[in-house]
Scaffold this active site. Sequence first.
Site, PDB file in Angstrom:
ATOM      1  N   ARG A  70       0.858  -1.130   0.154  1.00  0.00           N
ATOM      2  CA  ARG A  70       0.115  -0.396   0.282  1.00  0.00           C
ATOM      3  C   ARG A  70       0.548   1.077  -0.434  1.00  0.00           C
ATOM      4  O   ARG A  70       1.978   1.274   0.030  1.00  0.00           O
ATOM      5  CB  ARG A  70      -1.486  -0.263   1.318  1.00  0.00           C
ATOM      6  N   GLY A  71       0.121   2.608  -0.094  1.00  0.00           N
ATOM      7  CA  GLY A  71       0.944   3.332   0.263  1.00  0.00           C
ATOM      8  C   GLY A  71       0.909   4.139  -1.599  1.00  0.00           C
ATOM      9  O   GLY A  71       1.743   3.187  -2.353  1.00  0.00           O
ATOM     10  N   ALA A  72       1.062   5.174  -2.056  1.00  0.00           N
ATOM     11  CA  ALA A  72       0.471   5.189  -3.527  1.00  0.00           C
ATOM     12  C   ALA A  72       1.590   5.552  -4.574  1.00  0.00           C
ATOM     13  O   ALA A  72       1.628   4.220  -4.951  1.00  0.00           O
ATOM     14  CB  ALA A  72       0.315   7.165  -3.721  1.00  0.00           C
TER      15      ALA A  72
ATOM     16  N   ARG B 137      -7.493  -1.050  -6.516  1.00  0.00           N
ATOM     17  CA  ARG B 137      -8.036   0.784  -5.555  1.00  0.00           C
ATOM     18  C   ARG B 137      -7.705   2.057  -6.214  1.00  0.00           C
ATOM     19  O   ARG B 137      -6.813   2.352  -6.866  1.00  0.00           O
ATOM     20  CB  ARG B 137      -6.346   1.039  -4.573  1.00  0.00           C
TER      21      ARG B 137
ATOM     22  N   ASN C  60      -5.232  12.364   1.056  1.00  0.00           N
ATOM     23  CA  ASN C  60      -4.090  11.597   1.531  1.00  0.00           C
ATOM     24  C   ASN C  60      -4.979  10.828   2.620  1.00  0.00           C
ATOM     25  O   ASN C  60      -6.795  11.083   2.478  1.00  0.00           O
ATOM     26  CB  ASN C  60      -3.411  12.652   1.662  1.00  0.00           C
ATOM     27  N   LYS C  61      -4.619   9.995   3.068  1.00  0.00           N
ATOM     28  CA  LYS C  61      -5.650   8.866   4.131  1.00  0.00           C
ATOM     29  C   LYS C  61      -6.615  10.296   5.110  1.00  0.00           C
ATOM     30  O   LYS C  61      -6.321  11.261   5.433  1.00  0.00           O
ATOM     31  CB  LYS C  61      -4.244   8.331   4.982  1.00  0.00           C
TER      32      LYS C  61
ATOM     33  N   ASP D  47      -1.731  10.994  -2.208  1.00  0.00           N
ATOM     34  CA  ASP D  47      -1.940   9.690  -2.607  1.00  0.00           C
ATOM     35  C   ASP D  47      -2.731  10.448  -4.221  1.00  0.00           C
ATOM     36  O   ASP D  47      -2.871   9.616  -5.229  1.00  0.00           O
ATOM     37  CB  ASP D  47      -3.970   8.773  -2.396  1.00  0.00           C
TER      38      ASP D  47
ATOM     39  N   GLN E 156      -1.814   2.131  10.002  1.00  0.00           N
ATOM     40  CA  GLN E 156      -0.450   1.998   8.911  1.00  0.00           C
ATOM     41  C   GLN E 156       0.297   3.178   9.944  1.00  0.00           C
ATOM     42  O   GLN E 156       1.794   3.392  10.052  1.00  0.00           O
ATOM     43  CB  GLN E 156      -0.995   3.437   8.040  1.00  0.00           C
TER      44      GLN E 156
HETATM   45  O1  MRU Z   1      -4.390   3.344   2.768  1.00  0.00           O
HETATM   46  P1  MRU Z   1      -2.509   3.233   2.177  1.00  0.00           P
HETATM   47  O2  MRU Z   1      -1.747   2.656   2.924  1.00  0.00           O
HETATM   48  O3  MRU Z   1      -2.073   3.452   0.820  1.00  0.00           O
HETATM   49  O4  MRU Z   1      -3.499   4.723   2.147  1.00  0.00           O
HETATM   50  C1  MRU Z   1      -1.285   5.730   2.390  1.00  0.00           C
HETATM   51  C2  MRU Z   1      -1.560   6.677   2.772  1.00  0.00           C
HETATM   52  O5  MRU Z   1      -2.626   7.409   2.792  1.00  0.00           O
HETATM   53  C3  MRU Z   1      -0.094   8.024   2.813  1.00  0.00           C
HETATM   54  O6  MRU Z   1      -0.008   8.365   3.504  1.00  0.00           O
HETATM   55  C4  MRU Z   1      -0.091   8.316   0.828  1.00  0.00           C
HETATM   56  O7  MRU Z   1      -0.167   6.908   0.185  1.00  0.00           O
HETATM   57  C5  MRU Z   1       1.647   8.834   1.337  1.00  0.00           C
HETATM   58  S1  MRU Z   1       2.249   7.406   0.657  1.00  0.00           S
HETATM   59  C6  MRU Z   1       3.513   8.130   0.268  1.00  0.00           C
END
Ligand code: MRU
Length: 364
Positions: A54-56, A107, A267-268, A257, A216
């Site tokens: 996970r993470g963009a 996603r 973002n999250k 993201d 996370q």
């Molecule tokens: O749902 P996730 O864990 O994929 O969400 C991740 C985030 O929101 C991060 O902050 C975002 O991807 C930036 S990552 C470098």
Amino acid sequence: MKVEDRYYRSIWHDESDRGAVHVIDQRMLPFSLEVITLRSAADVYDAISNMTVRGAPLIGAAAAWGIYLSFLRHSGRERNSSGTEQSRAGDVYNAVISDAQQLKSARPTAVNLAWAVDYMTGVMKSFPDADVLRKAAEGLCDEEAERSRLIGVHGLPLIEAISSIKGGETVNILTHCNAGWLACVDYGTALAPVYLAHDKGIKVHVWVDETRPRNQGSRLTAWELLNHGVPCTLITDNAGGHLMQNGRVDIVFVGCDRATASGDVANKTGTYLKALAAYDNGIPFYSALPVSSFDMTIDRPEQIEIEERDAEEVRTIDGISIAPEGIAVSNYGFDVTPARLITGLVTDRGVCRADKESVIKTVS
Ligand code: MRU
């Protein structure tokens, strides 16, 4: 980044087994460091959907490898089938495009996913060859790691400036979710400047939002920072406002993201509330992102599709129920922080203002 004595990236290709891509299983952290192997586009789709990865930026990197694995698998099959050279090539192409569509749907919010898939299918169109696609996926990962390193380089002066104003006293940084090396290929986005500052001997301390419902922050960011020796404190998601009101936060760094051409940042979930609190308390709020996270086709927050996730993530923690059975649940995975609340965007090309003019100048 190093875990104990070993250097890791969050994803890597197996040099001795061309059909294998390895990833750290992020669902297992911080309790055990497990590596799992992906062998098909379907494996990659599952790993992205169930958040093994996970993470963009990492989602994009994984999808790039998904296209490579898809091509390898389908071209291998096609070698044994009958038919003309032309139709075989066409069949492989169609099969990979179908996997590409599936991968893109894993996603919806992180734009890096579609960006990486489109890049790889473009390469395939021009050079339908497994080795070329392998090199393209490797190159994309290397570039993503380098973009993260550069985000660190450009974000570092922001921390240095606060440290110098504070006469070398500890700089307190608040972060949400995990935008460290686990979310990227290496280094991280929001955490990249923090690692560089720490390595340079600048005193830093990070407030780590736990980041319900998937935690996370407590599971990944805390693990990363402790591994690197960066002083940090875990807080509940709702504690940030109190800390800001009491002068305990000097700067906020979050990831991204998807950013619009106007500088709004998805973002999250919960990021927006941190931005509001930072704004109210006059605390600088930065989003750190590689240029691959800009979606230049949109310029308004409401154009970003926000992922809605399974209700069980909210009703339970690690399978243990924490709510009355049958309760209705809303589980938006992301929110959008409007540009007006953002002090700046830390990109691999430098820090820019969160407005259309600066974003266009930075990205183009
Ligand atoms: O749902 P996730 O864990 O994929 O969400 C991740 C985030 O929101 C991060 O902050 C975002 O991807 C930036 S990552 C470098």
